[in-house]
Structure formats: C-alpha cells, structure tokens
Design an enzyme around this catalytic site. Structure first.
Site, PDB file in Angstrom:
ATOM      1  N   GLU A   1       0.843  -1.197   0.000  1.00 43.33           N
ATOM      2  CA  GLU A   1       0.000   0.000   0.000  1.00 43.33           C
ATOM      3  C   GLU A   1       0.883   1.254   0.000  1.00 43.33           C
ATOM      4  O   GLU A   1       0.710   2.155  -0.820  1.00 43.33           O
ATOM      5  CB  GLU A   1      -0.900  -0.014   1.234  1.00 43.33           C
ATOM      6  N   HIS A   2       1.801   1.334   0.948  1.00 41.86           N
ATOM      7  CA  HIS A   2       2.769   2.437   1.028  1.00 41.86           C
ATOM      8  C   HIS A   2       4.171   1.862   0.864  1.00 41.86           C
ATOM      9  O   HIS A   2       4.522   0.912   1.564  1.00 41.86           O
ATOM     10  CB  HIS A   2       2.718   3.138   2.386  1.00 41.86           C
TER      11      HIS A   2
END
Length: 439
Positions: A336-337
């Site tokens: 996601e990040h």
C-alpha cells in the site's frame, strides 16, 4: 522485535510468499454483515437506530447531523489545526486539478461519417464513509471529498459513527472538515449499517431521518465495512475492499535507522493487523533498526497495539542480496505504502511498478502522505496495488463512448457486421443491420 526473513537464496517465483499478509477473512465477516444489510433494507431508520445502540452505545437524536453542528465544530477548531486542515485541502485540491482530471476526447473519425468519442462524466451521487474506531480519521474526509468535488459530483454525503462522548454526533474534527469543504449532508451512522444506508437509502418521518440512496460508496473502514461493500457491490458501486494498512521500506546502508524505525511504527499504530516490512541488503541497518524500535515502542501511546503488529507474521525485516533483488521483493509484495530510502532514491523508485503510493527519499515519510502531501491516502492493500489504483478524481468519473455514424458509414460496414454476428450465431444482431439496408 521484527522477525528476520532471509531471501538471498530465493528465486523470483518464491518472493511473493516471503511475507504473508495478516489474517483478514472478509468472507467470515459476511455472516455477521448480511443480516445487518438486510435489516437496513427492510426496516430502514428503525434498524439503523438499533445498530447505533448496539455497536456505538448511543442513539443520535436524528440520523442527519444539523448544519448548525457542522458550523459550530468549525468555529471551535484550534487555530493551528484549522491551518493544518486548510493546507491539506489546498494541496490535495491542487494535485486533483493539475494531475488527475480527465477531459472528454475529440471525436475520432474511423472512416468517412463514422465517429467515436469518449465523454467523461461524473458519478451523480456518492456516499463517503469516514471511520471512527481506534481514532477519528478526519483526514479521510479530505481524501474522499476533495477528489469527488473536483470530479464534479453533484451530490455528496458523508457518514461517520455517532460518538457517545459528543452527544451522538460524529467527532468534531470530522464535522468541522465537512463544513470547511462545504459538505452539509452528514450522517451520524457507522459501520456496515452506514454502507447499507447509502446503498438502499432510508426514508424517515422527515429529512433529518432520511437518506436518499447513492450511486457509489467510498472510504476506508474495518472488516465489517469491507464485508458490507462486498455484500452490496452491484447494488451500489464501491471504490475497493481495503484491508489492514501496510508499509514496506526498501533501504540500504545510507538510510537513517531512526527514521526507518519511526516510519514502521507509524503504520503499525493503526491496527494490530497492520503490516510493517523493511527490505534491505544491509545487516548493519537491520540491526540498528531493531535497536531503535524497542525504546520507541515502549515510549509511545499505543505501544501494545504497535508491538502486536510488529511481532506478528505480517511484519518482518527481509534480507536481500542487493537492491536489485530488493526491487523484485517490493514489486512482488505490492505494498500500500512503499518508501525508498536508498542512495539515488529517485532512480530506484522509477523501477517500482507495484505500489499504492511511493515515497521517495528520507524527507517523504508515509505520515506526510497520510495528511498533507497532496496525494491520496485511500490506497489498495493486500497486494491489490499490482492491478488497482488509489482513490482519485478518476474514481468518481465514468467514460461513456458516443458512437455517431451516418447512413453511408453504416452501410459501408454492414456486410462485416452481419458476418461477425452470424459467426457468433446471433442472427438478431445481424438483422438489426439488415433492416437498415435500403429497400
């Protein structure tokens, strides 16, 4: 604290399994959510009030938050926080306007008198969910509302759980942001029942207890919110089925271990199921990060939550041969990040294909993106970044093809279309062309 996973001798095919995700069984949650959705569909406001009492331990006076309460929350904002909100809104709006807006195309003439164009139109009405579990995620108001506004959505509603502490209203920061953004339709409804309310619509005795159905629901939430989205997709459009948050950091010996430790902790703070993964070719860095983590975790407010996240199977330090193999790992993981904290970080980041958002260098921590970088923080999780994007202006827009043919243009292609249709054993399709031939 973080377990070590050594993949230096692994093949590319094995890298996807190097770090498993946390157990997040949406199908199991469906058993609890389906009756909730059915009750809201069948009993409307009555069911919403029952679930507010059961899950939130407070029943709001009305489902819809009075406009005066929004204005009061904004007026009571601390000056520093108001400026932080305003700057976050400004930056997110600028990125939406300059990097995300799509425009309708000019017609493409594929033959004489045969034109096809693409018209970009916004979704008509959206329901935006803002969670209020471990923390009131006021930033999610900005991340959902601003791109919807820039897409041209004409009707925007926000729902967030009622809080007993605030007299059955959502958290004041959430209300204040709605006011600052010009959103007046806000509901004190949380969880799966909020998603069902948006999907089906409810009608009470007056406007204060009514919510017209929406075309699309967006926003993060817990496993029951995700299950409700899965249950109701088709009845209503959804943005994604987002799972627990995750951070991966690709770093070499040039990285600051204190920065790495702080960034891993920042996402572990969200949830015991959150994933924090460091990918590095430096044993020295790995050991230094471990040393930094222990005192940091002990000293922070949510230490038990963070410790559980960091010591669970979804979190690890992954040792690789070199940065090239590290890139293979992070592209397989599709975080996601993803932070890149290496020498020549921009060049390394350019070789990443699979990530919800990429944070380049030591001065772009994920926390910056969570609040005020100008980027979205509603991002794909659980490996979905290999095929999906974060929430943006495009999420709230639809592309409609417009086909405009003259009679001559159709007749020029008639034989081909009829042959195609008959080859698929669909004579009715062919006949729709044949009846247009000159008699």
């Amino acid at each position: 604290m973080l377990r070590i996973v050594d993949v230096t001798s692994e093949t590319t095919d094995d890298l996807r399994c190097a770090v498993p995700r946390a157990d997040f069984d949406v199908d199991a949650a469906m058993a609890a959510v389906i009756p909730v959705c059915s009750a809201v569909r069948d009993r409307g406001v009555e069911a919403l009030r029952e679930y507010s009492e059961k899950f939130d331990h407070v029943v709001p006076e009305h489902l819809r938050v009075p406009v005066e309460a929004l204005a009061t929350a904004a007026a009571n904002l601390d000056g520093t926080l108001r400026r932080a909100f305003s700057e976050s809104i400004r930056r997110r709006r600028q990125v939406c306007q300059e990097a995300e807006v799509e425009t309708s195309s000019q017609p493409v003439e594929v033959a004489g008198g045969a034109r096809v164009s693409q018209r970009i139109v916004p979704v008509g009405r959206v329901g935006l969910y803002v969670p209020g579990g471990f923390a009131p995620l006021a930033s999610s108001v900005i991340m959902n509302v601003v791109p919807a506004q820039e897409a041209g959505v004409s009707s925007i509603a926000v729902a967030s759980p009622p809080q007993a502490e605030f007299g059955g209203l959502p958290h004041p920061s959430i209300l204040a942001l709605c006011h600052l953004l010009g959103v007046n339709e806000v509901y004190a409804v949380g969880g799966a029942q909020a998603i069902a309310m948006f999907a089906y619509g409810v009608e009470g005795s007056d406007e204060a207890d009514s919510c017209p159905r929406v075309d699309m629901v967006t926003g993060p939430g817990n496993i029951y919110v995700v299950a409700a989205k899965r249950c109701l997709r088709g009845t209503v459009g959804i943005d994604s089925e987002a799972g627990p948050t995750e951070i991966a950091i690709l770093a070499d010996e040039t990285a600051d271990p204190r920065h790495i430790a702080a960034d891993l902790m920042s996402q572990a703070e969200h949830d015991t199921l959150a994933a924090a993964v460091l990918v590095t070719d430096s044993t020295t860095l790995a050991e230094a990060v471990q040393r930094e983590l222990a005192p940091m975790v002990s000293a922070t407010l949510h230490s038990e939550r963070i410790r559980t996240s960091l010591t669970s199977k979804q979190s690890a330090i992954v040792m690789v041969r070199d940065i090239d193999q590290g890139l293979e790992v992070v592209n397989a993981y599709a975080a996601e990040h993803l932070e890149i904290q290496t020498a020549d970080a921009a060049a390394v980041a350019a070789r990443v294909w699979n990530a919800g958002a990429i944070f380049v260098g030591p001065w772009a921590p994920v926390s910056l993106g969570d609040y005020s970088a100008g980027s979205t923080h509603v991002l794909p999780t659980a490996g979905a970044a290999c095929h999906s994007s974060g929430l943006s202006v495009r999420s709230f827009m639809r592309a409609v093809h417009v086909i405009d043919y003259t009679e001559d243009a159709l007749l020029e292609l008639a034989d081909s279309v009829e042959a195609f249709a008959l080859a698929e054993n669909l004579p009715g399709h062919a006949n729709a062309i044949t009846v247009r031939r000159s008699r």
